[in-house]
Design an enzyme around this catalytic site. Structure first.
Site, PDB file in Angstrom:
ATOM      1  N   ASP A 184       0.832  -1.198   0.000  1.00  0.00           N
ATOM      2  CA  ASP A 184       0.000   0.000   0.000  1.00  0.00           C
ATOM      3  C   ASP A 184       0.870   1.253   0.000  1.00  0.00           C
ATOM      4  O   ASP A 184       1.855   1.341   0.747  1.00  0.00           O
ATOM      5  CB  ASP A 184      -0.901  -0.012   1.246  1.00  0.00           C
ATOM      6  CG  ASP A 184      -1.658   1.279   1.434  1.00  0.00           C
ATOM      7  OD1 ASP A 184      -2.537   1.577   0.618  1.00  0.00           O
ATOM      8  OD2 ASP A 184      -1.333   2.014   2.390  1.00  0.00           O
ATOM      9  N   GLU A 191       1.622  -0.132  -4.927  1.00  0.00           N
ATOM     10  CA  GLU A 191       0.650   0.909  -5.234  1.00  0.00           C
ATOM     11  C   GLU A 191       1.416   2.218  -5.384  1.00  0.00           C
ATOM     12  O   GLU A 191       1.873   2.805  -4.407  1.00  0.00           O
ATOM     13  CB  GLU A 191      -0.393   1.055  -4.132  1.00  0.00           C
ATOM     14  CG  GLU A 191      -1.460   2.069  -4.510  1.00  0.00           C
ATOM     15  CD  GLU A 191      -2.217   2.643  -3.322  1.00  0.00           C
ATOM     16  OE1 GLU A 191      -3.219   3.327  -3.536  1.00  0.00           O
ATOM     17  OE2 GLU A 191      -1.790   2.418  -2.183  1.00  0.00           O
TER      18      GLU A 191
END
Length: 880
Positions: free
Chosen positions: A543, A580
Site C-alpha cells: 500500500d 501501489e
C-alpha cells in the site's frame, strides 16, 4: 539393530507410540532421509523407554518379514490382519497371540463363524480366495477384478444383510498390481477397534497414546482422541478429515501434521509430542512459536526494556516466565507449560502488560492478550498449486468484511465458485491485519502478523486461500508498511519502531533509517515473508509504496523486493510483488543494482481519465485529470509519471515509450475501472454506474478488461450493485473517531459532504455489504464474463499485447478505440463511445465493419452489409 536389551520383558510405559507400517514407519523406497532417520528414531525410542506398537493391515508373516527386511525396531505389541489379531512380545523376543482378544472377537462372530460365512459367499461368482497365510480365524480375504469390485462388494453386502452375518466389509485396489481386495472382518472390528480394546485392557488414558498413520485405514485411529501424527505423504483428504474431526470434537494440540513423509514424519511427530529428543536449534522467528504440543518459544525485540516477562493463561492458571535478554535487544525463552491456543501477554519492566508486537492472533482485539498459534496445524491441499503467471492475472479486489453479509473468511470462501464462473484468476484481499474497533478498511493495522479477529481465526484465512487455489485462483494480500495505525499501537513501548523524522497522514511512520533500525527493517521483511510462507499467499500489494519513507541505501523497499525474490526461488508457485504507486513509476519496474523490479504497479491514470471524461467536475484523486486525458491514457497507459507524480506532455510520453523500447511496461500496470479508492473517495461511496449509467459502465469496462495491462475488478462491479462503498473506520477511542470524521470531510473539500454518513457510524459499514441478491444485475455479470473470456482468448492467440496495440480517439466519430494486430491481415478492434451525464448524448454514428462482430454491449442495428450503428455509451468489438 536387534540388541540383547531389546529382548528384555517389555514393561508398559506412560509414553506409547502406536504406528502403522506401510507408508508410515517403513521408509519410502525413494527417500534416503527416511532410511537415515529410522535407526536414529529407533535408538531414541529405546532410550526414552517408549512402548512400541505396530498396527498394520498385513498378516502376521508379512509383518514379521517387513520388520526384518526394513530393520525396524522390535515392537512390544503387534496388531495385524486389519485389527483381527494382537500379539505380545515375550522375554525371548517371540510374539505370542493375545488369547483374550481372540475370545473377544469370538464373541462377536459366535452366531456365524468364519467357515460358515465362507460357505454363504461361495455362491458369488468373481470372488477368489487369497492365500492361506492371508486368512485368519476372524478374517476372510478375497481377490476380485478391479473393474468388478464395486458390484461384488454390493452383492456381499446384500448377503450379509440377508443372513444377519456379524461381519463388516472393507475393500480397496492394490496400488502395486491393480487387484481388487476384499476383507470380511467381525462387525465393527478394525485397526482402531483393536487399539481401543488394548487401551481399555491396559487401563490407559487416551493421552498416553501417540498414533501415527497415513491412509484412510488409519483414519478411525487418527480421530479416536489419541494424540495423532499424520505423516507428510498422507493423502490430503486424510489430513483434512483428521483435522476436521479434531476441530469438531474440540481437541486441542492432539493432532500433528508432519511436513516430512513416512519415517521422517513419524520422527518429526515424536519430537513434537516429546517421545524423543527435540531439535537443539531454537526458532529465530519473532513472536510465540510452539516447539511441542505443550511448550512454546517466545522472542520479542524490546531494547528499551530491562525486563520482559511473558504471562501465559493456559485456561486454568496464569504462568509468569522471565525471558532472557541478549546483546541485540531480543528477549527469548521457552515456556514448557504454554501450548498452542493459550493466551499470553508481555509484562514490561514489571509494569504494564501488552500484546505481542508479532502476535499471530488477537481474539479480543488490539488491546487484549495474544494467542499462541501453531503454524503447522492446518491441512493444506495445495501442494501442486503452480500459481498464476502475470500475463494471466484477472484480479478481483474485495474487502472481507463487506464482501458478504457475515463478513468473515468462511462466508467469503462460499462465494468463490461465483468468482471462478466470472473468469477471475486472482483475488486481492484488502488488508486483514488486526485493526481496532468493529469495522475498518484495513489500513489502520497495528498487529501486522495477526488476522483481524472479526474475520475469523488464522486457519479460516488459510482455508479461504486453500479453496482459492483449488478453484484456480491466486491470492494477493494488501499489506501496509508505510505506517502503523493510531490505536492499539504499542510498538514504541518495546523499542524505537517509529521514525522521528518521517511522518505520514495516517499514523506513525516506521523507523527504517535511524541508528539501530535494523530490527525494525527485519520486522517488516519477516512480516512479508510470513504471509507468503505460512499462509501460502501468491503475492503482496504494498500500500502507498511512495509513502514508505527511508533515506538509507539500500532502502527497505529494495531489501523487501530482494528477499521476496529469494523466497520465490524456493517455492514452486509464482509469486507477485505489486506496488501501489498510483502513477507510472518507471524505477519500480526496472531491475537495477541492489534492487529488483516489482511485478506490477497500480497505475490509476486510465481509470481517472475515464472518470474525468464522463464527470469533469468530480474530484476523487489528489491529482488533476482533464476531460481530454483519456485518449493519451489509452495510448500510453499513463498521464502522470514518477515519484513526484509529475504530469507530462504527450511528446514526453512518446519519448518514454521509445526509451523503454516499446510499450511492454503497460503489461505491468494494474488497471481497473473502479477500485476501493475510486469508490470510497466519493462522498457517498457511489459506483460508476450510479454516477453515469450501466451502459456507460459496460462500454468503459471493455477498455479496461481488454487493455494489455493487468485488469482489476472491484467487488460488486460485475453485478453493478447499488451498495455503496464509502470509507468506514471504527475506533474505541472517541477522540480518534471524531478526528477521523472531521478529517475525512477536509480531505476532499471540493465535495459538498452535507449529511452523508460519517466513517465511524455503523450504517456506513453495514450499507457497504454487497452480496444482496436483488441488487444484482445478471446481465452485467454476463457482459463481464464474456469480456474476460475474450481477453483470455486474446492472450492465447497472441494478439492481446501492448506491442500489438494502437489506441486513440476519433473526434469526428467521437469514438475511443483499441486496435490489436493479430497478423498482417487481421485486426481486433474495440470501438466505444463514452458519454457522461454532463454531456449531450449525441447522435448514433455509423461505423464500417467488414469482419465479424465478437461482442457488443447493446443490440447491433445493422445498416447494411458493411456498416453498423454505434450509439452513445456502446462498445463494439470486432475482428476485421
Amino acid at each position: 539393530m536387534n540388541t540383547p536389551s531389546q529382548y528384555d520383558c517389555p514393561v508398559l510405559t506412560n509414553q506409547i507410540l502406536a504406528t502403522d507400517l506401510d507408508g508410515t514407519l517403513i521408509p519410502l523406497s525413494d527417500n534416503p532421509q527416511n532410511t537415515a532417520d529410522l535407526p536414529q528414531l529407533a535408538a531414541q525410542l529405546q532410550s526414552h523407554h517408549v512402548t512400541l506398537i505396530f498396527i498394520t493391515g498385513r498378516h502376521f508373516a508379512s509383518a514379521q518379514s517387513a520388520i526384518k527386511q526394513h530393520q525396524l525396531p522390535q515392537p512390544d505389541w503387534l496388531i495385524c490382519d486389519v485389527g483381527t489379531s494382537i500379539f505380545h512380545r515375550q522375554p525371548d523376543g517371540a510374539l505370542q497371540t493375545v488369547d483374550a482378544y481372540a475370545d473377544h472377537l469370538g464373541e462377536i462372530v459366535a452366531k456365524m463363524p468364519i467357515d460358515e460365512l465362507k460357505q454363504h459367499l461361495s455362491t458369488i461368482d468373481g470372488l477368489r480366495l487369497q492365500e492361506s497365510e492371508k486368512q485368519g480365524p476372524f478374517k476372510l480375504s478375497y481377490y476380485a477384478d478391479a473393474a468388478q469390485l464395486d458390484p461384488l462388494v454390493e452383492q456381499i453386502r446384500k448377503q450379509l444383510s440377508q443372513t444377519a452375518a456379524p461381519y463388516s466389509i472393507i475393500h480397496s485396489v492394490d496400488p502395486f498390481n491393480g487387484d481388487g481386495l476384499i476383507d470380511l472382518l467381525p462387525s465393527g472390528v478394525s485397526k482402531a477397534h483393536a487399539l481401543a480394546w488394548w487401551v481399555e485392557q491396559n487401563d490407559l488414558h487416551q493421552d498416553a497414546i501417540v498414533f501415527a498413520g497415513d491412509s484412510g485405514n488409519d483414519l478411525a485411529a487418527l480421530t479416536a482422541g489419541y494424540r495423532a501424527i499424520v505423516v507428510g505423504n498422507a493423502d490430503r483428504a486424510v489430513a483434512q478429515q483428521a483435522y476436521a474431526a479434531h476441530r469438531a470434537a474440540g481437541w486441542e494440540n492432539r493432532l500433528y501434521l508432519a511436513t516430512h513423509p513416512a519415517t521422517s514424519g513419524v520422527r518429526e511427530g515424536c519430537r513434537w509430542f516429546g517421545l524423543v529428543d527435540r531439535e537443539e536449534a531454537l526458532p529465530q522467528k519473532l513472536g510465540a512459536t510452539p516447539i511441542g504440543d505443550q511448550s512454546t518459544h517466545f522472542r520479542v525485540w524490546a531494547p528499551d526494556r530491562s525486563r520482559v516477562e511473558v504471562e501465559v493463561d493456559n485456561g486454568q492458571t496464569t504462568i509468569t516466565h522471565a525471558l532472557q535478554l541478549d546483546e541485540t535487544g531480543y528477549f527469548t525463552g521457552i515456556v514448557p507449560e504454554a501450548a498452542a491456543n493459550a493466551r499470553y501477554q508481555y509484562r514490561l519492566d514489571g509494569g504494564s502488560v501488552r500484546p505481542d508486537p508479532a502476535s499471530r492472533y488477537q481474539p479480543e482485539g488490539v488491546h487484549g492478550p495474544s494467542q499462541i498459534i501453531n503454524p503447522r496445524a492446518f491441512p493444506w491441499t495445495d501442494q501442486n498449486w503452480p500459481g498464476v503467471d502475470k500475463r494471466d492475472l484477472v484480479i478481483y479486489e474485495l474487502h472481507i468484511g463487506a464482501f458478504t453479509q457475515a463478513g468473515d473468511f468462511q462466508a467469503a470462501t462460499a462465494q468463490l465458485p461465483e468468482l471462478s464462473a466470472l473468469g477471475v484468476t486472482a483475488v486481492e484481499v484488502m488488508p486483514v491485519a488486526q485493526t481496532p474497533g468493529q469495522w475498518n478498511w484495513g489500513y489502520d493495522g497495528v498487529n501486522l502478523f495477526a488476522v483481524r479477529n472479526t474475520y475469523g481465526a488464522p486457519d479460516d484465512f488459510k482455508h479461504f486461500i486453500d479453496a482459492c487455489h483449488a478453484a484456480g485462483m491466486a491470492v494477493i494480500l494488501d499489506v501496509v508498511y508505510n505506517h502503523v495505525g493510531p490505536e492499539g499501537n504499542y510498538l514504541t513501548e518495546f523499542g524505537p519502531y517509529a521514525s522521528t523524522k518521517h511522518h505520514t497522514p495516517w499514523g506513525d511512520a516506521f523507523n527504517y533509517d535511524e541508528p539501530g533500525s535494523g530490527p525494525v527493517r527485519q520486522f517488516v521483511i519477516d512480516n512479508a515473508l510470513f504471509w507468503l510462507q505460512e499462509y501460502h499467499l501468491d503475492g503482496l500489494r504494498l500500500d502507498a509504496a511512495h509513502f514508505i519513507k527511508d533515506d538509507s541505501r539500500p532502502a527497505i523497499v529494495d531489501e523487501l523486493r530482494r528477499d521476496v525474490s529469494r523466497f520465490a526461488e524456493t517455492v514452486n508457485r509464482t509469486i507477485h510483488l505489486i506496488a501501489e504507486t498510483n502513477v507510472f513509476d518507471q524505477e519500480s519496474l526496472n531491475d537495477q543494482v541492489d534492487r529488483l523490479a516489482f511485478d506490477g504497479v497500480w497505475c490509476d491514470c486510465l481509470m481517472h481519465a475515464i472518470y474525468a471524461h464522463a464527470l469533469p467536475d468530480l474530484r476523487i484523486a489528489h491529482r488533476e485529470y482533464l476531460a481530454g486525458d483519456l485518449a493519451e491514457a489509452l495510448q500510453h497507459g499513463f498521464v502522470y509519471f514518477g515519484r513526484d507524480e509529475k504530469r507530462i506532455e504527450a511528446s514526453q510520453r512518446q519519448d518514454l515509450s521509445r526509451n523503454a523500447q516499446g510499450k511492454s511496461y503497460i503489461e505491468s500496470f494494474i488497471i481497473g475501472l473502479q477500485t476501493h479508492d475510486s469508490v470510497g473517495n466519493h462522498p457517498q461511496g457511489q459506483r460508476i454506474h450510479q454516477l453515469t449509467s450501466k451502459a456507460f459502465q459496460k462500454a468503459a469496462a471493455a477498455l479496461t478488461l481488454l487493455y494489455p495491462g493487468i485488469p482489476i475488478i472491484f467487488m460488486g462491479e460485475e453485478f453493478a450493485i447499488d451498495a455503496p462503498f464509502p470509507f468506514f473506520v471504527d475506533f474505541e477511542d472517541a477522540t480518534l473517531k471524531q478526528a477521523v470524521d472531521s478529517g475525512r470531510a477536509r480531505e476532499f473539500p471540493q465535495h459538498v459532504w452535507g449529511d452523508f454518513l460519517l466513517p465511524s457510524q455503523s450504517d456506513t459499514f453495514y450499507q457497504a455489504k454487497h452480496d444482496v441478491p436483488d441488487r444484482r444485475d445478471e446481465e452485467m455479470f454476463a457482459w463481464y464474463r464474456d469480456l474476460i473470456a475474450l481477453r483470455k482468448q486474446g492472450l492465447a492467440d497472441g494478439w492481446l499485447s501492448a506491442d500489438r496495440m494502437t489506441a486513440g480517439y476519433d473526434p469526428q466519430a467521437d469514438i475511443f478505440f483499441l486496435r490489436f494486430r493479430q497478423d498482417s491481415a487481421t485486426e481486433i478492434i474495440v470501438q466505444t463511445r463514452l458519454t457522461g451525464p454532463s454531456k449531450s448524448p449525441g447522435e448514433a454514428v455509423t461505423i464500417p465493419t467488414e469482419g465479424t462482430v465478437l461482442l457488443s454491449s447493446a443490440e447491433l442495428p445493422q445498416t447494411d452489409d458493411k456498416n453498423i450503428t454505434l450509439h452513445p455509451n456502446q462498445v463494439v468489438i470486432s475482428k476485421n
